[in-house]
Design a protein around this motif. Structure first.
Motif, mmCIF file in Angstrom:
data_model
loop_
_atom_site.group_PDB
_atom_site.id
_atom_site.type_symbol
_atom_site.label_atom_id
_atom_site.label_comp_id
_atom_site.label_asym_id
_atom_site.label_seq_id
_atom_site.Cartn_x
_atom_site.Cartn_y
_atom_site.Cartn_z
ATOM 1 N N PRO A 40 -48.144 17.547 11.340
ATOM 2 C CA PRO A 40 -49.546 17.431 11.729
ATOM 3 C C PRO A 40 -49.750 16.556 12.968
ATOM 4 O O PRO A 40 -50.606 16.854 13.812
ATOM 5 N N ASP A 41 -48.945 15.518 13.112
ATOM 6 C CA ASP A 41 -49.036 14.665 14.305
ATOM 7 C C ASP A 41 -48.524 15.408 15.537
ATOM 8 O O ASP A 41 -49.028 15.218 16.642
ATOM 9 N N LEU A 42 -47.547 16.252 15.330
ATOM 10 C CA LEU A 42 -47.026 17.080 16.412
ATOM 11 C C LEU A 42 -48.100 18.056 16.897
ATOM 12 O O LEU A 42 -48.270 18.266 18.097
ATOM 13 N N ASP A 43 -48.841 18.620 15.942
ATOM 14 C CA ASP A 43 -49.942 19.523 16.292
ATOM 15 C C ASP A 43 -50.989 18.800 17.135
ATOM 16 O O ASP A 43 -51.482 19.342 18.129
ATOM 17 N N LYS A 44 -51.329 17.571 16.741
ATOM 18 C CA LYS A 44 -52.301 16.784 17.501
ATOM 19 C C LYS A 44 -51.790 16.505 18.913
ATOM 20 O O LYS A 44 -52.556 16.562 19.876
ATOM 21 N N MET A 45 -50.499 16.181 19.020
ATOM 22 C CA MET A 45 -49.910 15.908 20.331
ATOM 23 C C MET A 45 -50.032 17.132 21.237
ATOM 24 O O MET A 45 -50.379 17.019 22.416
ATOM 25 N N LEU A 46 -49.756 18.297 20.677
ATOM 26 C CA LEU A 46 -49.859 19.534 21.455
ATOM 27 C C LEU A 46 -51.296 19.801 21.897
ATOM 28 O O LEU A 46 -51.537 20.222 23.023
ATOM 29 N N GLU A 47 -52.249 19.551 20.999
ATOM 30 C CA GLU A 47 -53.662 19.757 21.327
ATOM 31 C C GLU A 47 -54.121 18.817 22.437
ATOM 32 O O GLU A 47 -54.858 19.219 23.334
ATOM 33 N N GLN A 48 -53.675 17.571 22.380
ATOM 34 C CA GLN A 48 -54.155 16.560 23.322
ATOM 35 C C GLN A 48 -53.379 16.558 24.635
ATOM 36 O O GLN A 48 -53.960 16.373 25.699
ATOM 37 N N GLY A 49 -52.072 16.750 24.586
ATOM 38 C CA GLY A 49 -51.265 16.612 25.798
ATOM 39 C C GLY A 49 -50.573 17.879 26.242
ATOM 40 O O GLY A 49 -49.928 17.898 27.293
ATOM 41 N N GLY A 50 -50.642 18.913 25.431
ATOM 42 C CA GLY A 50 -50.013 20.174 25.786
ATOM 43 C C GLY A 50 -48.500 20.151 25.659
ATOM 44 O O GLY A 50 -47.906 19.194 25.158
ATOM 45 N N GLU A 51 -47.900 21.219 26.137
ATOM 46 C CA GLU A 51 -46.454 21.376 26.021
ATOM 47 C C GLU A 51 -45.682 20.341 26.829
ATOM 48 O O GLU A 51 -44.578 19.954 26.457
ATOM 49 N N GLU A 52 -46.268 19.874 27.913
ATOM 50 C CA GLU A 52 -45.596 18.871 28.739
ATOM 51 C C GLU A 52 -45.382 17.570 27.956
ATOM 52 O O GLU A 52 -44.313 16.960 28.026
ATOM 53 N N ALA A 53 -46.398 17.164 27.208
ATOM 54 C CA ALA A 53 -46.273 15.947 26.386
ATOM 55 C C ALA A 53 -45.211 16.147 25.313
ATOM 56 O O ALA A 53 -44.410 15.244 25.047
ATOM 57 N N LEU A 54 -45.203 17.329 24.713
ATOM 58 C CA LEU A 54 -44.204 17.616 23.683
ATOM 59 C C LEU A 54 -42.800 17.612 24.280
ATOM 60 O O LEU A 54 -41.874 17.047 23.693
ATOM 61 N N ASP A 55 -42.642 18.212 25.455
ATOM 62 C CA ASP A 55 -41.331 18.257 26.107
ATOM 63 C C ASP A 55 -40.757 16.856 26.290
ATOM 64 O O ASP A 55 -39.574 16.621 26.034
ATOM 65 N N LYS A 56 -41.589 15.921 26.725
ATOM 66 C CA LYS A 56 -41.128 14.539 26.942
ATOM 67 C C LYS A 56 -40.794 13.859 25.620
ATOM 68 O O LYS A 56 -39.787 13.171 25.502
ATOM 69 N N PHE A 57 -41.649 14.048 24.612
ATOM 70 C CA PHE A 57 -41.456 13.373 23.336
ATOM 71 C C PHE A 57 -40.207 13.876 22.608
ATOM 72 O O PHE A 57 -39.460 13.094 22.019
ATOM 73 N N VAL A 58 -39.991 15.176 22.644
ATOM 74 C CA VAL A 58 -38.872 15.775 21.918
ATOM 75 C C VAL A 58 -37.534 15.158 22.325
ATOM 76 O O VAL A 58 -36.642 14.986 21.507
ATOM 77 N N MET A 59 -37.412 14.793 23.576
ATOM 78 C CA MET A 59 -36.149 14.226 24.039
ATOM 79 C C MET A 59 -35.888 12.828 23.460
ATOM 80 O O MET A 59 -34.745 12.409 23.355
ATOM 81 N N SER A 60 -36.943 12.118 23.064
ATOM 82 C CA SER A 60 -36.766 10.758 22.541
ATOM 83 C C SER A 60 -36.776 10.690 21.019
ATOM 84 O O SER A 60 -36.505 9.647 20.445
ATOM 85 N N CYS A 61 -37.082 11.787 20.368
ATOM 86 C CA CYS A 61 -37.218 11.799 18.908
ATOM 87 C C CYS A 61 -36.090 12.617 18.284
ATOM 88 O O CYS A 61 -35.771 13.703 18.749
ATOM 89 N N ASN A 62 -35.504 12.080 17.215
ATOM 90 C CA ASN A 62 -34.429 12.796 16.521
ATOM 91 C C ASN A 62 -34.827 13.286 15.144
ATOM 92 O O ASN A 62 -34.094 14.058 14.537
ATOM 93 N N VAL A 63 -35.982 12.824 14.623
ATOM 94 C CA VAL A 63 -36.384 13.197 13.266
ATOM 95 C C VAL A 63 -37.788 13.805 13.303
ATOM 96 O O VAL A 63 -38.761 13.138 13.658
#
Length: 79
Positions: A40-63
């Motif tokens: 659900p937090d990932l969904d919010k991130m996508l809504e607020q920052g789009g795919e670019e925000a997700l692309d950056k976050f995914v590289m720093s998160c392992n779980v």
């Protein structure tokens, strides 16, 4: 190098415990020190920052916990 990511439907604390046991994250870290996100937090991130925000976050998160099938697809595409 290769970086292992865990994407699961499990609760974040369960996912973190398993990730520690498997060496995906440093077992010496406290749970609050580990970067993790629930679907659900990932969904919010996508809504607020789009795919670019997700692309950056995914590289720093392992779980990634409580991930829906759509979350899983988004995470893999971001990698």
């Amino acid at each position: 190098g290769i970086q292992v990511k865990m994407i699961t439907g499990d609760h974040p604390e369960t996912a973190t415990a398993i990730a520690k046991q498997l060496g995906i994250v440093n077992p010496g870290l406290e749970n609050h020190q580990i970067i993790k996100i629930a679907g659900p937090d990932l969904d919010k991130m996508l809504e607020q920052g789009g795919e670019e925000a997700l692309d950056k976050f995914v590289m720093s998160c392992n779980v990634f916990a409580r991930a829906s099938p759509q979350n899983k697809i988004s995470i893999v595409k971001s990698l």
